[in-house]
Design a protein around this motif. Structure first.
Motif, PDB file in Angstrom:
ATOM      1  N   LEU A  32      86.780 -50.007 -54.529  1.00 59.29           N
ATOM      2  CA  LEU A  32      85.812 -50.339 -55.561  1.00 59.29           C
ATOM      3  C   LEU A  32      86.384 -50.126 -56.953  1.00 59.29           C
ATOM      4  O   LEU A  32      86.007 -50.803 -57.907  1.00 59.29           O
ATOM      5  N   SER A  76      78.433 -51.875 -50.221  1.00 61.61           N
ATOM      6  CA  SER A  76      78.787 -51.660 -51.626  1.00 61.61           C
ATOM      7  C   SER A  76      78.223 -52.782 -52.485  1.00 61.61           C
ATOM      8  O   SER A  76      78.150 -53.938 -52.060  1.00 61.61           O
ATOM      9  N   LEU A  77      77.873 -52.437 -53.719  1.00 62.95           N
ATOM     10  CA  LEU A  77      77.298 -53.415 -54.644  1.00 62.95           C
ATOM     11  C   LEU A  77      78.361 -53.933 -55.610  1.00 62.95           C
ATOM     12  O   LEU A  77      79.143 -53.156 -56.161  1.00 62.95           O
ATOM     13  N   GLN A 127      78.818 -56.919 -58.949  1.00 60.43           N
ATOM     14  CA  GLN A 127      78.107 -57.774 -59.879  1.00 60.43           C
ATOM     15  C   GLN A 127      78.283 -59.228 -59.431  1.00 60.43           C
ATOM     16  O   GLN A 127      79.407 -59.666 -59.218  1.00 60.43           O
ATOM     17  N   HIS A 168      69.361 -53.843 -51.261  1.00 58.66           N
ATOM     18  CA  HIS A 168      70.602 -53.557 -51.978  1.00 58.66           C
ATOM     19  C   HIS A 168      70.832 -54.545 -53.120  1.00 58.66           C
ATOM     20  O   HIS A 168      71.982 -54.853 -53.462  1.00 58.66           O
ATOM     21  N   VAL A 217      71.688 -49.179 -59.693  1.00 63.00           N
ATOM     22  CA  VAL A 217      72.949 -49.516 -59.026  1.00 63.00           C
ATOM     23  C   VAL A 217      73.749 -48.262 -58.686  1.00 63.00           C
ATOM     24  O   VAL A 217      74.382 -48.184 -57.621  1.00 63.00           O
ATOM     25  N   ALA A 230      79.287 -48.698 -56.123  1.00 64.02           N
ATOM     26  CA  ALA A 230      79.312 -49.873 -56.982  1.00 64.02           C
ATOM     27  C   ALA A 230      80.738 -50.179 -57.430  1.00 64.02           C
ATOM     28  O   ALA A 230      81.508 -49.283 -57.767  1.00 64.02           O
ATOM     29  N   TRP A 240      81.837 -51.677 -67.944  1.00 64.31           N
ATOM     30  CA  TRP A 240      81.346 -51.931 -66.589  1.00 64.31           C
ATOM     31  C   TRP A 240      80.538 -53.214 -66.512  1.00 64.31           C
ATOM     32  O   TRP A 240      80.717 -54.017 -65.598  1.00 64.31           O
ATOM     33  N   CYS A 279      73.250 -57.109 -59.342  1.00 65.36           N
ATOM     34  CA  CYS A 279      74.258 -56.459 -58.508  1.00 65.36           C
ATOM     35  C   CYS A 279      73.728 -56.460 -57.084  1.00 65.36           C
ATOM     36  O   CYS A 279      72.554 -56.165 -56.841  1.00 65.36           O
ATOM     37  N   SER A 280      74.613 -56.769 -56.119  1.00 66.30           N
ATOM     38  CA  SER A 280      74.124 -56.939 -54.758  1.00 66.30           C
ATOM     39  C   SER A 280      75.268 -56.786 -53.766  1.00 66.30           C
ATOM     40  O   SER A 280      76.435 -56.635 -54.144  1.00 66.30           O
ATOM     41  N   THR A 281      74.906 -56.832 -52.506  1.00 59.82           N
ATOM     42  CA  THR A 281      75.890 -56.902 -51.429  1.00 59.82           C
ATOM     43  C   THR A 281      76.056 -58.354 -51.010  1.00 59.82           C
ATOM     44  O   THR A 281      75.180 -59.191 -51.250  1.00 59.82           O
ATOM     45  N   ASN A 319      86.373 -57.789 -57.182  1.00 59.64           N
ATOM     46  CA  ASN A 319      86.383 -57.027 -58.438  1.00 59.64           C
ATOM     47  C   ASN A 319      87.720 -57.125 -59.165  1.00 59.64           C
ATOM     48  O   ASN A 319      88.241 -56.143 -59.681  1.00 59.64           O
TER      49      ASN A 319
END
Length: 441
Positions: A42, A54-55, A57, A188, A196, A201, A215, A228-230, A314
């Motif tokens: 992450l 995990s979340l 964006q 989530h 979040v 995250a 961020w 923000c989501s899975t 990410n």
């Protein structure tokens, strides 16, 4: 056919490594089952592993959620797509009086409002942040008259979010939870950092794997890109667009083409209500991608097969990564060949390029186009609040035809398509990155 998730977990890890992606989460729905896998970290500074819960964006994929919220209100009879914005928000103003009176909800949701709309303005963390943002839109100029063309417009979706607030009497974040998250059971999916941070995250990263300078984006641009989501929650949302009654009585309405794109080589040939629309190997595809500060998301929905795919990353070479992943996955699942990105022709195309040189400018970006020995070079520079968050890019452009060019930045394996438009009775435009940027010098 049951998917081999050991294989796909391995491919996700391998593709992430090859495209310098620190962490990735993949989910897809096929033949009645949702599959998930994750890889990497992450945050390269902490080494925290990515898990399937995990979340990340999802950036501008948020816009499909905002469009869905408005369509839910339309189904209740509170508005129509052709309702002028000023009918709901009497204080709404942009720089052009005719546009102020003309711009409708359909214009906002199809990026045809003409508003010069990359306004990333921080109006605070309060529940009134969207109201203050809309007030600031009074200074925005028109790139073209409302309905005249297509140009991706973040401001338009913030305005749409404020319309949702006005019609529901709730802040956009709460309306989102009540209209979409709660009915679909999306536990989530969140918008505010304080929600979040209760989960693992992702942090965004730059091209070299270092953590991004910030961020997230300001709360005031929430309806344009702050969910923000899975990956699994995003897939569940996508599936609702294939199932009448899951959210909308007729979700296919959002996939009806509304406008042809002036640059059809950058994600789709047409735009619907919130969705980018295309056809791959005879299959209808509705999709949306999203970029925030060092994070990237993509959602694809294939109505013919009922397949839905979401991938969240990410950092790294996002365009290369997502193209390779979706190409492998859809070929394995459906023997579907995803079209290759536009590339330079095998034989050089001779074009008189002098008419295209000059400066093109819109909110958030200045583009310099120069020529040398009959070849075009394009340099983009972020302006305003985007300075320090977005990076300049330089492209050597190769002609594909008289108005279409393709260029590849250093380190990129996939080129960017650029389309020039010269109007005999009006301004010239450079169509790139979904935006219509007018020539100013």
């Amino acid at each position: 056919m049951k998917a081999d998730m050991e294989h796909w977990a391995g491919r996700l890890a391998a593709l992430s490594a090859e495209s310098k992606v620190p962490g990735a989460s993949l989910a897809f729905y096929c033949d009645g089952q949702t599959y998930e896998c994750a890889t990497g970290v992450l945050n390269t500074a902490t080494g925290a592993p990515v898990r399937t819960d995990s979340l990340f964006q999802i950036g501008s994929v948020t816009k499909v959620w905002t469009a869905t919220q408005l369509m839910l209100l339309a189904e209740r009879g509170l508005i129509t797509l052709d309702t002028p914005v000023v009918d709901v928000l009497p204080g709404f103003r942009v720089g052009d009086a005719e546009a102020t009176a003309t711009i409708s909800l359909r214009h906002l949701l199809t990026h045809t409002s003409g508003i010069d709309g990359d306004l990333f303005l921080d109006t605070g963390r309060g529940d009134d942040c969207l109201a203050h943002y809309v007030e600031a839109c009074a200074g925005l100029e028109q790139t073209f008259p409302a309905g005249d063309s297509h140009s991706y417009c973040n401001a338009g979706f913030v305005i749409a979010g404020r319309v949702i607030e006005q019609l529901t009497g709730k802040v956009w974040d709460q309306a989102l939870r009540e209209q979409i998250c709660a009915p679909l059971g999306l536990a989530h999916t969140w918008t505010l950092p304080e929600d979040v941070l209760r989960f693992g995250a992702a942090m965004g990263h730059d091209d070299h794997g270092g953590t991004a300078p910030a961020w997230g984006l300001p709360r005031s641009v929430g309806p344009a890109g702050l969910i923000c989501s899975t990956a699994a929650d995003v897939v569940s949302f996508g599936r609702a667009h294939l199932t009448p009654g899951a959210l909308l009585a007729d979700p296919a309405m959002l996939r009806k083409p509304q406008v042809d794109l002036p640059n059809p080589y950058a994600g789709g040939q047409q735009w619907g209500i919130g969705w980018s629309l295309d056809e791959w190997d005879g299959h209808e595809v509705a999709s949306h991608t999203g970029d925030t500060i060092g994070q990237h998301a993509a959602l694809w929905v294939l109505p013919g097969s009922g397949t839905v795919v979401a991938v969240l990353i990410n950092g790294g070479r996002s365009v290369e990564f997502q193209h390779r992943l979706i190409s492998e996955l859809l070929y394995e699942l459906h023997d579907l060949r995803v079209p290759e990105p536009l590339g330079p022709p095998a034989e050089p195309v001779e074009v008189d390029v002098d008419a295209y040189t000059g400066v093109y400018e819109r909110a958030g970006s200045r583009i310099h186009v120069t020529s040398r020995a009959g070849r075009l070079r394009m340099r983009t520079e972020p302006t305003g609040i985007l300075v320090g968050l977005a990076r300049p890019r330089s492209l050597e452009l190769a002609a594909v035809d008289a108005t279409t060019f393709v260029g590849r930045a250093d380190g990129d394996s996939i080129g960017d398509a650029v389309v020039f438009e010269i109007r005999p009775d009006g301004p010239s435009y450079l169509h790139y990155g979904g935006r219509a940027t007018p020539k100013t010098g």
